[in-house]
Design a protein around this motif. Structure first.
Motif, PDB file in Angstrom:
ATOM      1  N   THR A   1       0.850  -1.186   0.000  1.00  0.00           N
ATOM      2  CA  THR A   1       0.000   0.000   0.000  1.00  0.00           C
ATOM      3  C   THR A   1       0.890   1.242   0.000  1.00  0.00           C
ATOM      4  O   THR A   1       1.845   1.314   0.767  1.00  0.00           O
ATOM      5  N   GLN A   2       0.587   2.220  -0.843  1.00  0.00           N
ATOM      6  CA  GLN A   2       1.343   3.466  -0.876  1.00  0.00           C
ATOM      7  C   GLN A   2       1.087   4.252   0.411  1.00  0.00           C
ATOM      8  O   GLN A   2      -0.069   4.480   0.783  1.00  0.00           O
ATOM      9  N   VAL A   3       2.161   4.651   1.089  1.00  0.00           N
ATOM     10  CA  VAL A   3       2.038   5.413   2.328  1.00  0.00           C
ATOM     11  C   VAL A   3       3.112   6.492   2.371  1.00  0.00           C
ATOM     12  O   VAL A   3       4.087   6.446   1.632  1.00  0.00           O
ATOM     13  N   VAL A   4       2.906   7.448   3.264  1.00  0.00           N
ATOM     14  CA  VAL A   4       3.963   8.365   3.674  1.00  0.00           C
ATOM     15  C   VAL A   4       4.285   7.971   5.108  1.00  0.00           C
ATOM     16  O   VAL A   4       3.390   7.910   5.968  1.00  0.00           O
ATOM     17  N   LEU A   5       5.549   7.662   5.363  1.00  0.00           N
ATOM     18  CA  LEU A   5       5.990   7.212   6.672  1.00  0.00           C
ATOM     19  C   LEU A   5       6.797   8.329   7.319  1.00  0.00           C
ATOM     20  O   LEU A   5       7.727   8.861   6.705  1.00  0.00           O
ATOM     21  N   VAL A   6       6.432   8.701   8.541  1.00  0.00           N
ATOM     22  CA  VAL A   6       7.090   9.787   9.262  1.00  0.00           C
ATOM     23  C   VAL A   6       7.606   9.246  10.587  1.00  0.00           C
ATOM     24  O   VAL A   6       6.830   8.719  11.390  1.00  0.00           O
ATOM     25  N   ALA A   7       8.922   9.381  10.810  1.00  0.00           N
ATOM     26  CA  ALA A   7       9.508   9.003  12.102  1.00  0.00           C
ATOM     27  C   ALA A   7       9.342  10.192  13.043  1.00  0.00           C
ATOM     28  O   ALA A   7       9.895  11.261  12.801  1.00  0.00           O
ATOM     29  N   ARG A   8       8.586  10.000  14.091  1.00  0.00           N
ATOM     30  CA  ARG A   8       8.339  11.089  15.035  1.00  0.00           C
ATOM     31  C   ARG A   8       9.587  11.381  15.847  1.00  0.00           C
ATOM     32  O   ARG A   8      10.499  10.572  15.899  1.00  0.00           O
ATOM     33  N   ASP A   9       9.606  12.527  16.517  1.00  0.00           N
ATOM     34  CA  ASP A   9      10.793  12.895  17.297  1.00  0.00           C
ATOM     35  C   ASP A   9      10.938  11.999  18.531  1.00  0.00           C
ATOM     36  O   ASP A   9      10.024  11.273  18.897  1.00  0.00           O
ATOM     37  N   GLU A  10      12.101  12.068  19.166  1.00  0.00           N
ATOM     38  CA  GLU A  10      12.431  11.182  20.287  1.00  0.00           C
ATOM     39  C   GLU A  10      11.411  11.274  21.420  1.00  0.00           C
ATOM     40  O   GLU A  10      11.090  10.270  22.041  1.00  0.00           O
ATOM     41  N   ALA A  11      10.908  12.459  21.703  1.00  0.00           N
ATOM     42  CA  ALA A  11       9.964  12.634  22.804  1.00  0.00           C
ATOM     43  C   ALA A  11       8.622  11.960  22.516  1.00  0.00           C
ATOM     44  O   ALA A  11       7.918  11.567  23.439  1.00  0.00           O
ATOM     45  N   ARG A  12       8.277  11.848  21.245  1.00  0.00           N
ATOM     46  CA  ARG A  12       7.013  11.215  20.859  1.00  0.00           C
ATOM     47  C   ARG A  12       7.338  10.035  19.954  1.00  0.00           C
ATOM     48  O   ARG A  12       6.965  10.018  18.792  1.00  0.00           O
ATOM     49  N   ALA A  13       8.027   9.072  20.500  1.00  0.00           N
ATOM     50  CA  ALA A  13       8.530   7.934  19.709  1.00  0.00           C
ATOM     51  C   ALA A  13       7.422   7.281  18.899  1.00  0.00           C
ATOM     52  O   ALA A  13       6.252   7.340  19.237  1.00  0.00           O
ATOM     53  N   GLY A  14       7.834   6.657  17.831  1.00  0.00           N
ATOM     54  CA  GLY A  14       6.905   5.950  16.972  1.00  0.00           C
ATOM     55  C   GLY A  14       6.878   6.561  15.589  1.00  0.00           C
ATOM     56  O   GLY A  14       7.731   7.379  15.224  1.00  0.00           O
ATOM     57  N   PHE A  15       5.908   6.151  14.827  1.00  0.00           N
ATOM     58  CA  PHE A  15       5.786   6.566  13.434  1.00  0.00           C
ATOM     59  C   PHE A  15       4.347   6.947  13.128  1.00  0.00           C
ATOM     60  O   PHE A  15       3.415   6.338  13.641  1.00  0.00           O
ATOM     61  N   TRP A  16       4.210   7.929  12.274  1.00  0.00           N
ATOM     62  CA  TRP A  16       2.925   8.204  11.659  1.00  0.00           C
ATOM     63  C   TRP A  16       2.943   7.524  10.306  1.00  0.00           C
ATOM     64  O   TRP A  16       3.908   7.645   9.542  1.00  0.00           O
ATOM     65  N   VAL A  17       1.885   6.821   9.992  1.00  0.00           N
ATOM     66  CA  VAL A  17       1.708   6.208   8.676  1.00  0.00           C
ATOM     67  C   VAL A  17       0.511   6.905   8.045  1.00  0.00           C
ATOM     68  O   VAL A  17      -0.610   6.785   8.538  1.00  0.00           O
ATOM     69  N   LEU A  18       0.754   7.659   6.987  1.00  0.00           N
ATOM     70  CA  LEU A  18      -0.320   8.355   6.280  1.00  0.00           C
ATOM     71  C   LEU A  18      -0.695   7.520   5.067  1.00  0.00           C
ATOM     72  O   LEU A  18       0.146   7.265   4.197  1.00  0.00           O
ATOM     73  N   VAL A  19      -1.934   7.085   5.028  1.00  0.00           N
ATOM     74  CA  VAL A  19      -2.401   6.190   3.984  1.00  0.00           C
ATOM     75  C   VAL A  19      -3.702   6.740   3.405  1.00  0.00           C
ATOM     76  O   VAL A  19      -4.476   7.392   4.117  1.00  0.00           O
TER      77      VAL A  19
END
Length: 84
Positions: free
Chosen positions: A46-64
């Motif tokens: 699936t086409q996505v935009v993947l964003v690595a969040r900053d250290e304080a808010r660890a994790g990733f945003w996956v925009l689909v």
């Protein structure tokens, strides 16, 4: 609505990189894809935009695209079972 027809899924936790690596061709090691980085890629075919969040808010945003959000959510939940 200014979302560009995208849904944002938050993938976080100590094994978030491992989970995403199951279906993403990018090198998600922190040295290659650290906080603040983003890329357009595929996740579970699936086409996505993947964003690595900053250290304080660890994790990733996956925009689909909204029409694929249900499929991708189901895929992520299924792939996460081994880390449960």
């Amino acid at each position: 609505d200014v979302s560009a027809q995208r849904t944002t899924i938050l993938v976080a936790g100590p094994r978030a990189r491992d989970l995403l690596s199951h279906g993403c061709p990018l090198d998600l090691h922190p040295r290659a894809f650290g906080p603040g980085r983003c890329a357009q890629t595929t996740l579970a075919r699936t086409q996505v935009v993947l964003v690595a969040r900053d250290e304080a808010r660890a994790g990733f945003w996956v925009l689909v695209r909204s029409s694929f959000a249900g499929y991708l959510t189901d895929w992520l939940l299924d792939a996460a079972v081994e880390y449960g």
